[in-house]
Design an enzyme around this catalytic site. Sequence first.
Site, PDB file in Angstrom:
ATOM      1  N   LYS A  80     -12.585  71.012  47.588  1.00  0.00           N
ATOM      2  CA  LYS A  80     -11.418  71.458  46.812  1.00  0.00           C
ATOM      3  C   LYS A  80     -10.431  70.297  46.627  1.00  0.00           C
ATOM      4  O   LYS A  80     -10.263  69.499  47.547  1.00  0.00           O
ATOM      5  CB  LYS A  80     -10.755  72.580  47.630  1.00  0.00           C
TER       6      LYS A  80
ATOM      7  N   LYS B 291      -3.937  68.572  48.801  1.00  0.00           N
ATOM      8  CA  LYS B 291      -2.832  67.670  49.135  1.00  0.00           C
ATOM      9  C   LYS B 291      -3.189  66.781  50.313  1.00  0.00           C
ATOM     10  O   LYS B 291      -2.654  65.700  50.467  1.00  0.00           O
ATOM     11  CB  LYS B 291      -1.596  68.483  49.564  1.00  0.00           C
TER      12      LYS B 291
ATOM     13  N   LYS C 217      -8.131  74.416  58.945  1.00  0.00           N
ATOM     14  CA  LYS C 217      -6.932  73.618  59.256  1.00  0.00           C
ATOM     15  C   LYS C 217      -6.847  73.258  60.732  1.00  0.00           C
ATOM     16  O   LYS C 217      -6.387  72.177  61.079  1.00  0.00           O
ATOM     17  CB  LYS C 217      -5.667  74.373  58.826  1.00  0.00           C
TER      18      LYS C 217
HETATM   19  P1  TYM Z   1      -0.575  76.183  48.703  1.00  0.00           P
HETATM   20  O1  TYM Z   1       0.793  75.630  48.838  1.00  0.00           O
HETATM   21  O2  TYM Z   1      -1.684  75.533  49.461  1.00  0.00           O
HETATM   22  O3  TYM Z   1      -0.994  76.176  47.190  1.00  0.00           O
HETATM   23  C1  TYM Z   1      -0.152  76.728  46.191  1.00  0.00           C
HETATM   24  C2  TYM Z   1      -1.001  77.437  45.137  1.00  0.00           C
HETATM   25  O4  TYM Z   1      -1.913  76.507  44.546  1.00  0.00           O
HETATM   26  C3  TYM Z   1      -3.231  77.051  44.614  1.00  0.00           C
HETATM   27  N1  TYM Z   1      -4.185  75.939  44.789  1.00  0.00           N
HETATM   28  C4  TYM Z   1      -5.213  75.719  43.973  1.00  0.00           C
HETATM   29  N2  TYM Z   1      -5.644  76.350  42.866  1.00  0.00           N
HETATM   30  C5  TYM Z   1      -6.742  75.852  42.259  1.00  0.00           C
HETATM   31  N3  TYM Z   1      -7.410  74.746  42.700  1.00  0.00           N
HETATM   32  C6  TYM Z   1      -7.029  74.085  43.809  1.00  0.00           C
HETATM   33  N4  TYM Z   1      -7.671  73.017  44.229  1.00  0.00           N
HETATM   34  C7  TYM Z   1      -5.866  74.572  44.512  1.00  0.00           C
HETATM   35  N5  TYM Z   1      -5.204  74.168  45.616  1.00  0.00           N
HETATM   36  C8  TYM Z   1      -4.175  75.015  45.778  1.00  0.00           C
HETATM   37  C9  TYM Z   1      -3.223  77.974  45.822  1.00  0.00           C
HETATM   38  O5  TYM Z   1      -4.252  78.948  45.751  1.00  0.00           O
HETATM   39  C10 TYM Z   1      -1.842  78.587  45.735  1.00  0.00           C
HETATM   40  O6  TYM Z   1      -1.839  79.671  44.817  1.00  0.00           O
HETATM   41  N6  TYM Z   1      -0.535  80.244  51.593  1.00  0.00           N
HETATM   42  C11 TYM Z   1      -0.161  79.733  50.287  1.00  0.00           C
HETATM   43  C12 TYM Z   1       1.320  79.849  49.982  1.00  0.00           C
HETATM   44  C13 TYM Z   1       1.896  81.215  50.169  1.00  0.00           C
HETATM   45  C14 TYM Z   1       1.732  82.317  49.286  1.00  0.00           C
HETATM   46  C15 TYM Z   1       2.503  83.378  49.875  1.00  0.00           C
HETATM   47  C16 TYM Z   1       1.034  82.520  48.110  1.00  0.00           C
HETATM   48  C17 TYM Z   1       2.693  81.611  51.189  1.00  0.00           C
HETATM   49  N7  TYM Z   1       3.061  82.907  51.003  1.00  0.00           N
HETATM   50  C18 TYM Z   1       2.545  84.633  49.276  1.00  0.00           C
HETATM   51  C19 TYM Z   1       1.088  83.781  47.512  1.00  0.00           C
HETATM   52  C20 TYM Z   1       1.847  84.812  48.094  1.00  0.00           C
HETATM   53  C21 TYM Z   1      -0.537  78.266  50.238  1.00  0.00           C
HETATM   54  O7  TYM Z   1      -0.670  77.617  51.254  1.00  0.00           O
HETATM   55  O8  TYM Z   1      -0.564  77.757  48.999  1.00  0.00           O
END
Ligand code: TYM
Length: 343
Positions: free
Chosen positions: A206, A209, A114
Amino acid sequence: MPFTPRVFSGVQPTGSLHLGNYLGAIRRFVAMQDSYPCLYCVVDLHAITVWQDPTELAKATRHVTAAFLAAGIDAEKNIVFNQSRVSAHAELAWIFNCVARMGWLNRMTQFKEKAGKDRENASVGLFAYPNLMAADILAYQATHVPVGEDQKQHLELTRDIAQKFNFDYAERLAELGWTDGLFPMTEPIIQGPATRVMSLRDGAKKMSKSDVSDNSRINLTDDADTIAQKVRKAKTDPEPLPSELKGLEGRPEADNLVGIYAALAETTKEAVLAEHGGAMFSAFKPALADLAVSVLAPVNTEMRRLLDDEAHLDAVLDNGSQRAAAIAGPILADVKRVVGFVG
Ligand code: TYM
């Protein structure tokens, strides 16, 4: 294990949610809610680690809330809330900033991705992001965290932080009678055929967004025609589908589409290949598009309905935040006592 089983997970309110978020995370959240008490959080504190337009951030927070509900999360049985409303997250994150080591965070691949080449200009928050994530989870002593594969390293760090805290304060914890430590060794739940959904344009990237190409992802708000068109345009190879898993090796795009199909149909890749092995993509893609539309259309319709009812979404977040604070408050009070804060 002395800790009551509890699920926590979060989704950032940044940009539009896509099929990876849905299959890798949100659908898994729904699946876990019958077996555990769950907290599902819209992580707006995490979102501002990179610049967010304030009006868009508020909109995106309601958008993710609507997606949670439209996907089938029961906000009465479980807790749906936004992170900034519960101050325990930020308070515990500060304590974890003092537990985690620079070297640990330096190894985080997501920060490297990032921040890119311009590390000097990245926010301090982006660097400390995984500590806040550990705080999200451990403020509730959560034992299980369903996520996509990209979050695995952050969950390993969460365990390292929990372990170091329990170790550093072991004597104090023993004095207070907590011989098992204050924090659990949280288990990541990374399961199913779609833990890493790849870009539709490039099987090595991957689905994300932030990809500049909208054709690389299926958004939860895409209508049926757009979904069908994106699937039709998805990059593939000229070979027919194999009948067995082994035949997907070295074919990332084919592997990705089979994984998406399996997750949408709630089956395995093996079962998809048993049914579609030998088919050309000209036949498989329309079947995949129909399946994607049939699964996503009801979610899409319900999301639109919910987004028209802002008052309801805000009431859900209000109620969820109060219930979340009621769980995190006493845990944070224990942490402060352990650390030696007076009062
Ligand atoms: P974020 O917002 O990027 O994504 C949310 C969830 O979607 C999953 N994900 C995917 N799974 C499969 N294929 C993909 N291409 C894909 N892109 C995203 C992510 O693995 C995630 O589960 N840091 C985290 C948010 C967070 C969090 C937490 C998660 C903050 N605090 C505590 C668990 C526990 C994030 O940026 O997810």
